[in-house]
Design a protein around this motif. Structure first.
Motif, PDB file in Angstrom:
ATOM      1  N   ARG A   4       0.837  -1.206   0.000  1.00 44.74           N
ATOM      2  CA  ARG A   4       0.000   0.000   0.000  1.00 44.74           C
ATOM      3  C   ARG A   4       0.865   1.246   0.000  1.00 44.74           C
ATOM      4  O   ARG A   4       0.603   2.218  -0.709  1.00 44.74           O
ATOM      5  CB  ARG A   4      -0.914  -0.018   1.216  1.00 44.74           C
ATOM      6  CG  ARG A   4      -1.815   1.175   1.267  1.00 44.74           C
ATOM      7  CD  ARG A   4      -2.778   1.088   2.419  1.00 44.74           C
ATOM      8  NE  ARG A   4      -3.596   2.270   2.444  1.00 44.74           N
ATOM      9  CZ  ARG A   4      -3.978   2.877   3.541  1.00 44.74           C
ATOM     10  NH1 ARG A   4      -3.640   2.384   4.706  1.00 44.74           N
ATOM     11  NH2 ARG A   4      -4.696   3.953   3.491  1.00 44.74           N
ATOM     12  N   ARG A   5       1.900   1.231   0.815  1.00 46.99           N
ATOM     13  CA  ARG A   5       2.817   2.365   0.904  1.00 46.99           C
ATOM     14  C   ARG A   5       3.538   2.581  -0.421  1.00 46.99           C
ATOM     15  O   ARG A   5       3.736   3.702  -0.870  1.00 46.99           O
ATOM     16  CB  ARG A   5       3.792   2.094   2.049  1.00 46.99           C
ATOM     17  CG  ARG A   5       4.919   3.042   2.171  1.00 46.99           C
ATOM     18  CD  ARG A   5       4.455   4.275   2.907  1.00 46.99           C
ATOM     19  NE  ARG A   5       5.483   5.253   2.800  1.00 46.99           N
ATOM     20  CZ  ARG A   5       6.127   5.754   3.814  1.00 46.99           C
ATOM     21  NH1 ARG A   5       5.815   5.398   5.011  1.00 46.99           N
ATOM     22  NH2 ARG A   5       7.054   6.647   3.635  1.00 46.99           N
ATOM     23  N   ARG A 122       1.018  17.543  11.380  1.00 48.87           N
ATOM     24  CA  ARG A 122       0.081  16.419  11.343  1.00 48.87           C
ATOM     25  C   ARG A 122       0.662  15.253  10.543  1.00 48.87           C
ATOM     26  O   ARG A 122       0.549  14.091  10.942  1.00 48.87           O
ATOM     27  CB  ARG A 122      -1.237  16.881  10.737  1.00 48.87           C
ATOM     28  CG  ARG A 122      -2.356  15.890  10.925  1.00 48.87           C
ATOM     29  CD  ARG A 122      -3.694  16.438  10.464  1.00 48.87           C
ATOM     30  NE  ARG A 122      -4.035  17.637  11.215  1.00 48.87           N
ATOM     31  CZ  ARG A 122      -4.662  18.686  10.707  1.00 48.87           C
ATOM     32  NH1 ARG A 122      -5.010  18.702   9.443  1.00 48.87           N
ATOM     33  NH2 ARG A 122      -4.944  19.727  11.444  1.00 48.87           N
ATOM     34  N   LEU A 123       1.308  15.555   9.425  1.00 50.20           N
ATOM     35  CA  LEU A 123       1.914  14.514   8.599  1.00 50.20           C
ATOM     36  C   LEU A 123       3.046  13.807   9.343  1.00 50.20           C
ATOM     37  O   LEU A 123       3.118  12.577   9.368  1.00 50.20           O
ATOM     38  CB  LEU A 123       2.441  15.122   7.295  1.00 50.20           C
ATOM     39  CG  LEU A 123       3.200  14.181   6.368  1.00 50.20           C
ATOM     40  CD1 LEU A 123       2.238  13.208   5.714  1.00 50.20           C
ATOM     41  CD2 LEU A 123       3.955  14.982   5.331  1.00 50.20           C
ATOM     42  N   ARG A 127       3.143   9.895  10.656  1.00 49.49           N
ATOM     43  CA  ARG A 127       4.222   8.975  10.262  1.00 49.49           C
ATOM     44  C   ARG A 127       4.921   8.393  11.479  1.00 49.49           C
ATOM     45  O   ARG A 127       5.269   7.215  11.498  1.00 49.49           O
ATOM     46  CB  ARG A 127       5.252   9.702   9.394  1.00 49.49           C
ATOM     47  CG  ARG A 127       4.772  10.157   8.053  1.00 49.49           C
ATOM     48  CD  ARG A 127       4.938   9.144   6.946  1.00 49.49           C
ATOM     49  NE  ARG A 127       6.181   8.463   6.904  1.00 49.49           N
ATOM     50  CZ  ARG A 127       7.144   8.639   6.025  1.00 49.49           C
ATOM     51  NH1 ARG A 127       7.016   9.568   5.125  1.00 49.49           N
ATOM     52  NH2 ARG A 127       8.216   7.899   6.031  1.00 49.49           N
ATOM     53  N   LEU A 128       5.142   9.211  12.504  1.00 49.26           N
ATOM     54  CA  LEU A 128       5.813   8.717  13.701  1.00 49.26           C
ATOM     55  C   LEU A 128       4.944   7.721  14.457  1.00 49.26           C
ATOM     56  O   LEU A 128       5.433   6.705  14.945  1.00 49.26           O
ATOM     57  CB  LEU A 128       6.178   9.879  14.629  1.00 49.26           C
ATOM     58  CG  LEU A 128       7.360  10.736  14.203  1.00 49.26           C
ATOM     59  CD1 LEU A 128       7.489  11.937  15.115  1.00 49.26           C
ATOM     60  CD2 LEU A 128       8.629   9.929  14.202  1.00 49.26           C
ATOM     61  N   PRO A 134      12.051   5.030   8.609  1.00 47.82           N
ATOM     62  CA  PRO A 134      13.313   4.311   8.795  1.00 47.82           C
ATOM     63  C   PRO A 134      13.578   3.934  10.241  1.00 47.82           C
ATOM     64  O   PRO A 134      14.425   3.109  10.518  1.00 47.82           O
ATOM     65  CB  PRO A 134      14.363   5.313   8.296  1.00 47.82           C
ATOM     66  CG  PRO A 134      13.714   6.639   8.416  1.00 47.82           C
ATOM     67  CD  PRO A 134      12.249   6.416   8.208  1.00 47.82           C
ATOM     68  N   TRP A 135      12.838   4.515  11.172  1.00 49.38           N
ATOM     69  CA  TRP A 135      13.073   4.262  12.584  1.00 49.38           C
ATOM     70  C   TRP A 135      12.305   3.059  13.104  1.00 49.38           C
ATOM     71  O   TRP A 135      12.400   2.733  14.264  1.00 49.38           O
ATOM     72  CB  TRP A 135      12.705   5.490  13.405  1.00 49.38           C
ATOM     73  CG  TRP A 135      11.368   6.003  13.004  1.00 49.38           C
ATOM     74  CD1 TRP A 135      10.165   5.558  13.427  1.00 49.38           C
ATOM     75  CD2 TRP A 135      11.097   7.002  12.042  1.00 49.38           C
ATOM     76  NE1 TRP A 135       9.155   6.222  12.783  1.00 49.38           N
ATOM     77  CE2 TRP A 135       9.699   7.121  11.934  1.00 49.38           C
ATOM     78  CE3 TRP A 135      11.914   7.816  11.245  1.00 49.38           C
ATOM     79  CZ2 TRP A 135       9.102   8.021  11.071  1.00 49.38           C
ATOM     80  CZ3 TRP A 135      11.294   8.707  10.403  1.00 49.38           C
ATOM     81  CH2 TRP A 135       9.917   8.802  10.322  1.00 49.38           C
ATOM     82  N   ASP A 136      11.507   2.399  12.272  1.00 52.63           N
ATOM     83  CA  ASP A 136      10.708   1.283  12.760  1.00 52.63           C
ATOM     84  C   ASP A 136      11.355  -0.068  12.469  1.00 52.63           C
ATOM     85  O   ASP A 136      10.680  -1.081  12.383  1.00 52.63           O
ATOM     86  CB  ASP A 136       9.287   1.338  12.191  1.00 52.63           C
ATOM     87  CG  ASP A 136       9.250   1.032  10.713  1.00 52.63           C
ATOM     88  OD1 ASP A 136      10.290   1.155  10.062  1.00 52.63           O
ATOM     89  OD2 ASP A 136       8.172   0.664  10.226  1.00 52.63           O
TER      90      ASP A 136
END
Length: 159
Positions: A4-5, A122-123, A127-128, A134-136
């Motif tokens: 999806r991404r 908000r964006l 995302r966070l 990249p942090w996940d």
């Protein structure tokens, strides 16, 4: 990257590299038909000059606000967002065309920048909190599915 991404990223890139240039060409042709080709060129040059002045003014203000926030020990979140918006708006102003210039001016003007700042916040928050980025990466620890290496810390007294 999830399917999806990946699909969303492809649509955004398609819009940026195909739809925006076509819209720019369409608007340039329409303006040229109404006011003439030479006046369109004059308007584009004038637009670039006004944009350059505006970028210099608002970029200087954003830089000064960032320096003030850092000197007073405040977290400069708003100032960093303003600096990023002025940078992106300036980049849009550098590309020839009326559509990108309109979006660039909306990001640069101090009247419209708070709205863009809220959308940016908000964006980034979404995302966070969604865990996309990249942090996940898989991190070790209980419940994360990553490997855990058990060990012992030995302090030898050296700094």
């Amino acid at each position: 990257m999830s399917p999806r991404r990946r699909r969303t990223t492809l649509w955004v890139l398609f819009a940026l590299f195909v739809v925006v240039p076509l819209a720019e060409i369409y608007v340039l042709i329409q303006v040229g038909q109404v006011i003439g080709a030479w006046w369109t060129v004059v308007l584009l040059v004038l637009d670039s000059l006004v944009g350059s002045w505006l970028i210099k003014r608002e970029g200087g203000r954003a830089w000064q606000a960032l320096r003030t926030a850092l000197q007073t020990g405040r977290m400069p979140a708003t100032e960093l967002a303003d600096g990023a918006l002025v940078l992106v708006g300036g980049t849009l102003m550098l590309s020839p065309g009326f559509v990108t210039d309109a979006f660039g001016i909306l990001l640069i003007l101090p009247v419209t920048r708070p709205l863009a700042r809220r959308l940016l916040a908000r964006l980034v928050t979404r995302r966070l909190l969604s865990g996309s980025g990249p942090w996940d990466a898989r991190r070790p620890g209980p419940g994360s599915g990553g490997s855990v290496v058990r060990g012992e810390v030995v302090d030898d007294g050296r700094p």
